[in-house]
Design a protein around this motif. Structure first.
Motif, mmCIF file in Angstrom:
data_model
loop_
_atom_site.group_PDB
_atom_site.id
_atom_site.type_symbol
_atom_site.label_atom_id
_atom_site.label_comp_id
_atom_site.label_asym_id
_atom_site.label_seq_id
_atom_site.Cartn_x
_atom_site.Cartn_y
_atom_site.Cartn_z
ATOM 1 N N LEU A 273 0.827 -1.201 0.000
ATOM 2 C CA LEU A 273 0.000 0.000 0.000
ATOM 3 C C LEU A 273 0.866 1.257 0.000
ATOM 4 C CD1 LEU A 273 -3.015 0.806 0.136
ATOM 5 C CD2 LEU A 273 -2.761 0.970 2.612
ATOM 6 N N LEU A 274 0.550 2.151 -0.926
ATOM 7 C CA LEU A 274 1.096 3.505 -0.912
ATOM 8 C C LEU A 274 0.029 4.383 -0.276
ATOM 9 C CD1 LEU A 274 2.586 3.741 -4.530
ATOM 10 C CD2 LEU A 274 3.771 3.082 -2.423
ATOM 11 N N CYS A 275 0.317 4.890 0.905
ATOM 12 C CA CYS A 275 -0.719 5.556 1.698
ATOM 13 C C CYS A 275 -0.298 6.960 2.111
ATOM 14 C CB CYS A 275 -1.016 4.717 2.947
ATOM 15 S SG CYS A 275 -2.426 5.293 3.909
ATOM 16 N N GLY A 276 -1.164 7.920 1.843
ATOM 17 C CA GLY A 276 -0.988 9.262 2.364
ATOM 18 C C GLY A 276 -1.668 9.351 3.716
ATOM 19 N N ILE A 277 -0.948 9.836 4.717
ATOM 20 C CA ILE A 277 -1.488 9.908 6.080
ATOM 21 C C ILE A 277 -1.503 11.371 6.505
ATOM 22 C CG2 ILE A 277 -1.147 9.233 8.482
ATOM 23 C CD1 ILE A 277 0.605 7.029 6.180
ATOM 24 N N ASN A 278 -2.691 11.913 6.704
ATOM 25 C CA ASN A 278 -2.851 13.322 7.053
ATOM 26 C C ASN A 278 -3.337 13.460 8.490
ATOM 27 O OD1 ASN A 278 -2.347 13.705 4.291
ATOM 28 N ND2 ASN A 278 -4.539 13.796 3.803
ATOM 29 N N LEU B 28 7.354 -1.799 -2.512
ATOM 30 C CA LEU B 28 7.341 -1.594 -1.069
ATOM 31 C C LEU B 28 6.069 -0.883 -0.618
ATOM 32 C CD1 LEU B 28 11.000 -0.256 -0.792
ATOM 33 C CD2 LEU B 28 10.218 -2.568 -0.207
ATOM 34 N N ASN B 29 5.783 -0.979 0.664
ATOM 35 C CA ASN B 29 4.764 -0.124 1.264
ATOM 36 C C ASN B 29 5.356 1.269 1.440
ATOM 37 O OD1 ASN B 29 2.589 -2.176 2.055
ATOM 38 N ND2 ASN B 29 4.430 -3.052 2.990
ATOM 39 N N GLY B 30 4.541 2.279 1.227
ATOM 40 C CA GLY B 30 4.996 3.651 1.408
ATOM 41 C C GLY B 30 4.059 4.423 2.308
ATOM 42 N N CYS B 31 4.610 5.061 3.356
ATOM 43 C CA CYS B 31 3.826 5.913 4.247
ATOM 44 C C CYS B 31 4.290 7.350 4.054
ATOM 45 C CB CYS B 31 4.014 5.498 5.702
ATOM 46 S SG CYS B 31 3.395 3.850 6.099
ATOM 47 N N PHE B 32 3.415 8.167 3.482
ATOM 48 C CA PHE B 32 3.749 9.555 3.173
ATOM 49 C C PHE B 32 2.926 10.437 4.117
ATOM 50 C CE2 PHE B 32 4.434 6.924 -0.500
ATOM 51 C CZ PHE B 32 5.616 7.385 -1.064
#
Length: 261
Positions: free
Chosen positions: A22-27, A153-157
């Protein structure tokens, strides 16, 4: 349809399986659980640190045996272009070496990644930069996302949130259009327990709301709370192979037991 050799040199067959990552944007605002959430992602975790408020959060999770590696970005020091080039090299090497491992790369925060890119490219003339000149910054930001995606890869942005200057509404700080490169965008919110209003014995509530999900539109509008506010659980929801609540509870209990040993 059989392709000619010349077409095979141009075109690549589409994948038949979706990588379970999962490529996830975390706000979220400061103190609303962003760091804790990203550290629930699959290990090993490679954590690019721009923030300074993670002390006391990373250590207990690392103590459970989870592999967490940190890279501190001192972007307020020295030559910003040199700092940016070194950072980009670190991202590229990390993604190349971790190709196909299923680990996680965290950018905390991508808001400050954007600020560093702006300072590296424009230096002290930020107030005079024209909108058309931002193409080079956007290209670098997209390249970071492409490196993580290409490595499987998983990405946490992680993105900061703050009040808009005029409306005072909460808004994402930094490059807001980055959300279009994400498989999922999650808004985190902490509700502080008030003993004068709430039932006795309840603590603060940490929640996550799925704002966007191009991978699986049915997940949009989903609320995650407390124990279900877990990155690996979110991966299952997005990919349609959701971890049962019983399995999630068992995994979290196992992690808690390892931490106490």
């Amino acid at each position: 349809m059989p392709l000619s050799d010349s077409l095979k040199e141009i075109w690549t067959p589409a994948k038949t399986e979706v990588p379970s990552r999962l490529l996830c944007g975390i706000n979220g605002e400061k103190g609303h659980g962003k760091t804790t959430f990203v550290l629930s992602a699959p290990g090993p975790i490679f954590y690019f640190k721009f923030e300074t408020g993670d002390e006391g959060v990373i250590e207990p999770i690392a103590a459970t045996g989870k592999e967490i590696y940190t890279y501190k970005v001192y972007f307020h020091r020295g030559n910003q272009q040199a700092v940016w080039d070194e950072f980009l090299t670190a991202v590229e090497v990390t993604c190349t070496e971790l190709f196909g491992t299923g680990g996680t790369v965290v950018f905390d925060t991508f808001t400050e990644t954007y600020e560093l890119a702006r300072m590296a490219h424009f230096g002290g003339r930020l107030a005079q930069v024209l909108p058309r000149e931002y193409g080079v910054v956007y290209q670098d930001m997209k390249e970071i996302t492409r490196l993580v995606e290409g490595a499987g890869l998983n990405g946490c942005f992680v993105h900061k949130m703050g009040r808009a200057w005029e409306s005072k509404d909460l808004e994402v700080k930094g490059w807001e259009d980055h959300k279009w490169d994400m498989q999922c965008v999650l808004r985190l919110q902490r509700y502080i327990h008030n003993t004068d209003v709430d039932d006795a014995g309840l603590g603060d509530r940490y929640t996550g709301y799925v704002n966007e999900c191009r991978q699986n539109a049915s997940v949009i509008g989903t609320w995650l709370e407390n124990n279900t506010l877990d990155f690996q659980h979110l991966i299952g929801l997005v990919h349609g192979s959701g971890e049962s609540l019983e399995a999630l509870t068992a995994r979290l209990l196992d992690t808690s037991n390892n931490s106490s040993q």
